[in-house]
Design a protein around this motif. Structure first.
Motif, PDB file in Angstrom:
ATOM      1  N   ILE A   7       0.839  -1.211   0.000  1.00 19.90           N
ATOM      2  CA  ILE A   7       0.000   0.000   0.000  1.00 19.90           C
ATOM      3  C   ILE A   7       0.866   1.249   0.000  1.00 19.90           C
ATOM      4  N   TRP A   8       1.917   1.224   0.807  1.00 20.53           N
ATOM      5  CA  TRP A   8       2.849   2.358   0.892  1.00 20.53           C
ATOM      6  C   TRP A   8       3.490   2.627  -0.472  1.00 20.53           C
ATOM      7  N   GLU A   9       3.967   1.583  -1.140  1.00 22.04           N
ATOM      8  CA  GLU A   9       4.588   1.739  -2.458  1.00 22.04           C
ATOM      9  C   GLU A   9       3.579   2.259  -3.481  1.00 22.04           C
ATOM     10  N   SER A  10       2.367   1.763  -3.429  1.00 22.38           N
ATOM     11  CA  SER A  10       1.341   2.193  -4.380  1.00 22.38           C
ATOM     12  C   SER A  10       1.006   3.667  -4.202  1.00 22.38           C
ATOM     13  N   LEU A  11       0.831   4.095  -2.955  1.00 19.60           N
ATOM     14  CA  LEU A  11       0.522   5.501  -2.695  1.00 19.60           C
ATOM     15  C   LEU A  11       1.658   6.418  -3.125  1.00 19.60           C
ATOM     16  N   ALA A  12       2.909   5.956  -2.929  1.00 18.00           N
ATOM     17  CA  ALA A  12       4.053   6.774  -3.334  1.00 18.00           C
ATOM     18  C   ALA A  12       4.165   6.865  -4.856  1.00 18.00           C
ATOM     19  N   GLN A  13       3.879   5.766  -5.541  1.00 18.05           N
ATOM     20  CA  GLN A  13       4.015   5.758  -6.995  1.00 18.05           C
ATOM     21  C   GLN A  13       2.977   6.643  -7.680  1.00 18.05           C
ATOM     22  N   VAL A  14       1.763   6.717  -7.142  1.00 14.67           N
ATOM     23  CA  VAL A  14       0.727   7.553  -7.761  1.00 14.67           C
ATOM     24  C   VAL A  14       0.824   9.005  -7.314  1.00 14.67           C
ATOM     25  N   GLY A  15       1.777   9.297  -6.411  1.00 21.73           N
ATOM     26  CA  GLY A  15       2.009  10.671  -6.000  1.00 21.73           C
ATOM     27  C   GLY A  15       1.149  11.159  -4.865  1.00 21.73           C
ATOM     28  N   TRP A  16       0.437  10.273  -4.186  1.00 22.25           N
ATOM     29  CA  TRP A  16      -0.391  10.682  -3.056  1.00 22.25           C
ATOM     30  C   TRP A  16       0.433  10.937  -1.790  1.00 22.25           C
ATOM     31  N   VAL A  17       1.659  10.417  -1.779  1.00 24.16           N
ATOM     32  CA  VAL A  17       2.570  10.638  -0.657  1.00 24.16           C
ATOM     33  C   VAL A  17       3.819  11.319  -1.189  1.00 24.16           C
ATOM     34  N   SER A  18       4.171  12.442  -0.606  1.00 23.95           N
ATOM     35  CA  SER A  18       5.338  13.196  -1.071  1.00 23.95           C
ATOM     36  C   SER A  18       6.619  12.423  -0.770  1.00 23.95           C
ATOM     37  N   PRO A  19       7.556  12.331  -1.723  1.00 21.44           N
ATOM     38  CA  PRO A  19       8.816  11.618  -1.468  1.00 21.44           C
ATOM     39  C   PRO A  19       9.673  12.306  -0.414  1.00 21.44           C
ATOM     40  N   GLN A  20       9.468  13.628  -0.215  1.00 20.24           N
ATOM     41  CA  GLN A  20      10.208  14.329   0.829  1.00 20.24           C
ATOM     42  C   GLN A  20       9.673  13.978   2.218  1.00 20.24           C
ATOM     43  N   VAL A  21       8.407  13.605   2.286  1.00 25.18           N
ATOM     44  CA  VAL A  21       7.806  13.238   3.565  1.00 25.18           C
ATOM     45  C   VAL A  21       7.983  11.755   3.854  1.00 25.18           C
ATOM     46  N   LEU A  22       7.651  10.917   2.883  1.00 25.78           N
ATOM     47  CA  LEU A  22       7.731   9.466   3.068  1.00 25.78           C
ATOM     48  C   LEU A  22       8.105   8.833   1.731  1.00 25.78           C
ATOM     49  N   PRO A  23       9.405   8.601   1.495  1.00 21.63           N
ATOM     50  CA  PRO A  23       9.828   8.025   0.217  1.00 21.63           C
ATOM     51  C   PRO A  23       9.314   6.604   0.048  1.00 21.63           C
ATOM     52  N   ALA A  24       9.196   6.174  -1.193  1.00 20.62           N
ATOM     53  CA  ALA A  24       8.687   4.843  -1.499  1.00 20.62           C
ATOM     54  C   ALA A  24       9.650   3.768  -1.003  1.00 20.62           C
ATOM     55  N   PRO A  25       9.135   2.583  -0.660  1.00 21.36           N
ATOM     56  CA  PRO A  25      10.022   1.481  -0.244  1.00 21.36           C
ATOM     57  C   PRO A  25      11.095   1.157  -1.282  1.00 21.36           C
ATOM     58  N   SER A  26      10.755   1.261  -2.579  1.00 18.67           N
ATOM     59  CA  SER A  26      11.753   0.995  -3.619  1.00 18.67           C
ATOM     60  C   SER A  26      12.910   1.985  -3.537  1.00 18.67           C
ATOM     61  N   LYS A  27      12.609   3.241  -3.198  1.00 19.89           N
ATOM     62  CA  LYS A  27      13.654   4.245  -3.024  1.00 19.89           C
ATOM     63  C   LYS A  27      14.523   3.905  -1.815  1.00 19.89           C
ATOM     64  N   VAL A  28      13.906   3.465  -0.734  1.00 20.56           N
ATOM     65  CA  VAL A  28      14.656   3.090   0.467  1.00 20.56           C
ATOM     66  C   VAL A  28      15.573   1.904   0.175  1.00 20.56           C
ATOM     67  N   ILE A  29      15.080   0.935  -0.618  1.00 15.57           N
ATOM     68  CA  ILE A  29      15.897  -0.233  -0.967  1.00 15.57           C
ATOM     69  C   ILE A  29      17.097   0.189  -1.811  1.00 15.57           C
ATOM     70  N   ARG A  30      16.877   1.094  -2.758  1.00 14.24           N
ATOM     71  CA  ARG A  30      18.000   1.577  -3.577  1.00 14.24           C
ATOM     72  C   ARG A  30      19.027   2.306  -2.722  1.00 14.24           C
ATOM     73  N   THR A  31      18.555   3.085  -1.762  1.00 15.83           N
ATOM     74  CA  THR A  31      19.466   3.790  -0.860  1.00 15.83           C
ATOM     75  C   THR A  31      20.267   2.796  -0.022  1.00 15.83           C
ATOM     76  N   ALA A  32      19.599   1.750   0.461  1.00 16.28           N
ATOM     77  CA  ALA A  32      20.291   0.728   1.250  1.00 16.28           C
ATOM     78  C   ALA A  32      21.374   0.044   0.424  1.00 16.28           C
ATOM     79  N   PHE A  33      21.053  -0.285  -0.811  1.00 14.97           N
ATOM     80  CA  PHE A  33      22.035  -0.937  -1.684  1.00 14.97           C
ATOM     81  C   PHE A  33      23.227  -0.019  -1.938  1.00 14.97           C
ATOM     82  N   LYS A  34      22.960   1.255  -2.158  1.00 16.22           N
ATOM     83  CA  LYS A  34      24.041   2.209  -2.418  1.00 16.22           C
ATOM     84  C   LYS A  34      24.948   2.353  -1.199  1.00 16.22           C
TER      85      LYS A  34
END
Length: 285
Positions: A49-76
């Protein structure tokens, strides 16, 4: 006879009622693996649900980034070595503080559990110290120990001591006196009573204290690593706050949650191994 009366009679007589039979039957159908999968259902749905809301733009990435973004950050961060280094430092601090706190809490708990004189001399002081919040004690700890490793390990040990102490005392005091009397009738000495009756009887409570202490250890470490730390997961979160890196902050929160799950899993494994004789712990949980 009504269904309610039959259920009450079955329960009072120690026989399983029809409702408990159905519950046990449904549990056996699921099995241990099915129950494990079921326990992960809510977290997985939340992430979806969190990823879906982030992808459609209902949740600002500055407030709550998508799980996919968090995973990319972890990998980096993992590829650069930053994440693994900070994680290793935090784990070492937590392990050192946990070992010290467990030794102190268990030692005081055994002393107070076996001696009313020791309880009168020690327990009130321990309870007073336990009531002091971490943040209230932090300035004094910094004055005493500075902002180095000793301060962080001390705070973790302080937080771990009290759950171990309270549950050790409780476990010793809850041992059935009739079992002790039976042991004496059988000719068991003091050491044999402790080894064969008191310690096994107190072990469930002690292991419960270990589970609470594991959670408290990370709480204390978070507080400790927010002041003067140059490494660790807490430092990583505070550094990310300065640059408004919410993806890194979310990552540190997820890491704390995963470490908590792993620590609780280790505690449950200890329960199953050490309490295999106990009817409530011997079965797979």
């Amino acid at each position: 006879m009504s269904q309610i009366n039959r259920t009450v009679i079955a329960t009072d007589s120690g026989l399983p009622s029809q409702s408990s039979d159905r519950s046990l039957a449904s549990t056996s159908r699921l099995g241990a693996r099915g129950l494990q999968l079921l326990s992960w259902l809510a977290p997985v749905l939340l992430v979806i649900i969190w990823e879906s809301l982030a992808q459609v733009g209902w949740v600002s990435p500055q407030v709550l980034p998508a799980p996919s973004k968090v995973i990319r950050t972890a990998f980096k961060l993992a590829t650069t070595g930053t994440l693994l280094n900070d994680l290793g430092v935090s784990l070492l601090r937590a392990a050192a503080g946990f070992a010290i706190g467990t030794a102190v809490g268990a030692g005081l708990g055994i002393l107070v559990g076996f001696s009313r004189i020791a309880e009168a001399a020690i327990d009130r002081s321990v309870q007073m110290i336990r009531a002091i919040p971490f943040l209230a004690a932090l300035p004094l700890v910094i004055v005493w120990l500075g902002v180095g490793e000793a301060e962080k390990i001390f705070l973790v040990a302080l937080g771990v001591t009290f759950p171990i102490y309270i549950n050790t005392v409780l476990g010793i005091r809850q041992v059935d006196p009739k079992l002790l009397e039976l042991g004496r009738v059988q000719g068991l000495g003091s050491l044999q009573l402790i080894r064969r009756i008191i310690l096994p009887g107190a072990l469930p409570s002690i292991l419960t204290g270990v589970r609470y202490a594991l959670a408290t250890a990370w709480l204390a470490l978070v507080v400790a690593e927010t002041i003067g730390a140059q490494s660790g997961i807490g430092f990583l979160a505070m550094d990310a706050r300065e640059f408004l890196r919410t993806d890194v902050i979310i990552l540190t929160i997820v890491i704390y949650a995963l470490i908590g799950i792993a620590a609780d899993g280790i505690a449950r494994l200890l329960e199953r191994r050490l309490l295999a004789w106990h009817p409530n712990y011997g079965a797979a949980r």
